[in-house]
Design a protein around this motif. Structure first.
Motif, short mmCIF file in Angstrom:
data_model
loop_
_atom_site.label_atom_id
_atom_site.label_comp_id
_atom_site.label_asym_id
_atom_site.label_seq_id
_atom_site.Cartn_x
_atom_site.Cartn_y
_atom_site.Cartn_z
N ASN A 8 0.91 -1.18 0.01
CA ASN A 8 0.03 0.05 -0.10
C ASN A 8 0.92 1.32 -0.12
N PRO A 9 0.54 2.11 -0.86
CA PRO A 9 1.50 3.44 -0.69
C PRO A 9 1.76 4.14 0.53
N ALA A 10 0.59 3.79 1.29
CA ALA A 10 0.51 4.54 2.62
C ALA A 10 1.72 4.05 3.51
N GLU A 11 2.25 2.86 3.25
CA GLU A 11 3.33 2.40 3.95
C GLU A 11 4.53 3.17 3.77
N LEU A 12 4.69 3.91 2.88
CA LEU A 12 5.81 4.81 2.37
C LEU A 12 5.92 5.99 3.52
N ASN A 13 4.92 6.19 4.27
CA ASN A 13 5.06 7.11 5.34
C ASN A 13 5.32 6.79 6.39
N PHE A 14 5.73 5.46 6.60
CA PHE A 14 6.13 5.17 8.07
C PHE A 14 7.55 4.51 7.83
N ALA A 111 2.98 8.96 -4.54
CA ALA A 111 3.50 8.66 -2.98
C ALA A 111 4.94 8.49 -2.72
N CYS A 112 5.75 8.15 -4.07
CA CYS A 112 7.24 7.73 -3.71
C CYS A 112 7.95 9.17 -3.66
N PRO A 113 9.15 9.04 -3.06
CA PRO A 113 9.66 10.13 -2.88
C PRO A 113 10.09 10.97 -4.34
N GLU A 114 9.98 12.43 -4.22
CA GLU A 114 9.74 13.37 -5.29
C GLU A 114 10.70 13.28 -6.11
N LYS A 115 11.98 13.07 -5.87
CA LYS A 115 13.22 12.80 -6.76
C LYS A 115 13.46 11.71 -7.16
N SER A 116 12.77 10.65 -6.93
CA SER A 116 13.24 9.20 -7.15
C SER A 116 12.95 8.86 -8.67
#
Length: 254
Positions: A8-14, A111-116
């Motif tokens: 889930n993209p929300a996992e990236l927040n943790f 949801a992924c890091p902006e510069k990735s």
């Protein structure tokens, strides 16, 4: 190199994410399959929007762009087309720019890091997506993360199965990958729910069948029919849309 999956993209927040990692974003039914086919049909750029409002505003700002999207599987009012891979497969999109917003897939890109580096992955381009991600990770000496778009914030069986398939492809290509527990889980899901089973079991598949979108599922659940791997190449300053292009050689710094 490490390989892991976010269901889930929300996992990236943790977790502590890195813009240096390579991200493969999956929304099997249907956004990432649709994007792949758009580029196969000749699109110059696809511009991903986070919301219907952002897409509409961007479409009005730049005349001539094709406005595409869906909300709860339906084409919103004011849009030229929906999110049907089968429909775009019949179109000549040579040198066109398309704005696309979807309920889950385009949001997962944001949801992924902006510069990735963010690659578009699905069953349809599975082997190509895996080999492209691995080549980039080896070049940059970075890790690989597979991000499932999920379904309105909930676990999506087809995305998890596809993530397991991509993980198997990556592991067959390299013995240098260190795997996270999520990889074992996803590969087990894929082994038990290959595309033929997903057609009958995945809720997204059942929803599309109910709408008469059998042809879409034929594209979404077919493996390795494309070598096209779209990639996020930047953010359009005027609109805030993510700009995607193909081939990866067009990759530029955000």
């Amino acid at each position: 190199m490490q390989l892991r999956i976010y269901f889930n993209p929300a996992e990236l927040n943790f977790v502590e994410t890195s813009a240096e990692d390579i991200y493969i974003v999956i929304d099997v039914m249907r956004a990432t399959t649709t994007m792949t086919i758009m580029f196969e049909q000749g699109a110059r750029h696809v511009l991903a929007a986070q919301s219907l409002e952002q897409a509409l505003e961007a479409g009005q700002r730049v005349p001539g762009r094709i406005l595409c999207g869906e909300y709860h599987t339906k084409t919103p009012a004011g849009f030229d087309f929906g999110n049907s891979p089968a429909e775009f497969a019949r179109m000549d999109l040579t040198d066109q720019e398309l704005v696309l917003t979807t309920s889950n897939g385009t949001r997962a890109l944001f949801a992924c890091p902006e510069k990735s580096i963010r690659l578009v992955g699905c069953f349809y381009n599975g082997t190509a997506a895996a080999s492209t991600a691995l080549a980039l990770a080896q070049e940059k000496r970075s890790n690989i993360a597979i991000v499932c778009a999920a379904e309105y914030g909930y676990f999506a069986l087809e995305d998890a199965a596809c993530a397991g398939y991509l993980a198997k492809e990556l592991l067959s290509l390299s013995s240098d990958l260190t795997i996270h527990d999520s990889i074992h889980s996803a590969m087990t899901i894929y082994e038990n729910y290959p595309p033929a089973a997903l057609l009958e079991k995945a809720q997204s598949s059942l929803d599309l069948l109910a709408l008469g979108q059998q042809k879409d599922l034929e594209y979404c659940l077919s493996k390795n029919n494309s070598t096209c791997v779209p990639v996020v190449t930047g953010i359009e300053a005027e609109t805030g849309l993510l700009r995607l292009a193909y081939p990866v050689s067009e990759l530029v710094s955000i």
